[in-house]
Design an enzyme around this catalytic site. Structure first.
Site, mmCIF file in Angstrom:
data_model
loop_
_atom_site.group_PDB
_atom_site.id
_atom_site.type_symbol
_atom_site.label_atom_id
_atom_site.label_comp_id
_atom_site.label_asym_id
_atom_site.label_seq_id
_atom_site.Cartn_x
_atom_site.Cartn_y
_atom_site.Cartn_z
ATOM 1 C CG ASP A 108 -1.805 1.210 1.306
ATOM 2 O OD1 ASP A 108 -2.219 1.713 0.249
ATOM 3 O OD2 ASP A 108 -2.090 1.660 2.438
ATOM 4 C CD GLU B 245 -4.819 1.585 -2.519
ATOM 5 O OE1 GLU B 245 -5.091 2.787 -2.476
ATOM 6 O OE2 GLU B 245 -4.913 0.806 -1.540
ATOM 7 C CG ASP C 209 -0.641 3.087 6.345
ATOM 8 O OD1 ASP C 209 -1.319 3.581 5.425
ATOM 9 O OD2 ASP C 209 -0.259 3.736 7.336
#
Length: 182
Positions: free
Chosen positions: A7, A69, A141
């Protein structure tokens, strides 16, 4: 298969490592790589911290695939640009480690993990905790990164089934590669 989820973020990049055995998912590790110890004006140094940190995670956990992502467009173009550079550093670290990189939007990850594309951080954390049978909630996260690894585990299985079904996916130039869809 061992999957590393990333991420990306310029201040904090989450990572999560998951083993996939058949239909079972097993937690391996998760955490964050931070650049908060550096001045905001030191962009190249911050990108190097992210790049080196991801290399260290790859060396330690030896994943066979990765998922990152996709950057969303922010209201603030400068923030989007900085996030894109952090994402670029992450992808470059993964590719330079000879890992395949699948890309998923936050919406795709939320749908795969929670079942709803507008899930909030707490819902993602709770579902990741449940899916991986963790004793406590991972940080936000790390939870997103684990969610990306889980998403790829599900998508990779589906793509493998499709590849073996009646030769739907051939060896031609139109061969589908796992990852982003719109």
């Amino acid at each position: 298969m061992r999957i590393l989820g990333i991420d990306p973020g310029l201040r904090t990049t989450g990572f999560g490592v998951v083993d996939v055995e058949g239909v079972d998912l097993h937690y391996v590790a998760s955490g964050t790589i931070t650049t908060t110890h550096l001045d905001k004006g030191q962009l190249p140094a911050r990108l190097k911290v992210l790049f080196d940190g991801i290399h260290e995670v790859v060396a330690r956990y030896q994943p066979s695939a990765s998922a990152v992502e996709v950057v969303f467009v922010n209201v603030n173009p400068q923030s989007t640009l900085l996030l894109g550079q952090a994402r670029g550093a992450a992808i470059t670290a993964l590719v330079s480690s000879n890992l395949s990189v699948a890309e998923y939007t936050a919406l795709q990850m939320k749908q795969a993990v929670v079942g709803w594309g507008r899930a909030d951080k707490k819902q993602i954390q709770e579902m990741v905790r449940r899916l991986l049978n963790l004793p406590g909630l991972p940080g936000p996260d790390a939870a997103d990164a684990l969610g990306l690894a889980i998403t790829h585990a599900h998508a990779a299985k589906a793509m493998a089934r499709l590849a073996h079904a009646d030769g739907v996916i051939g060896a031609g130039s139109g061969k589908y590669k796992a990852g982003r869809s719109r």
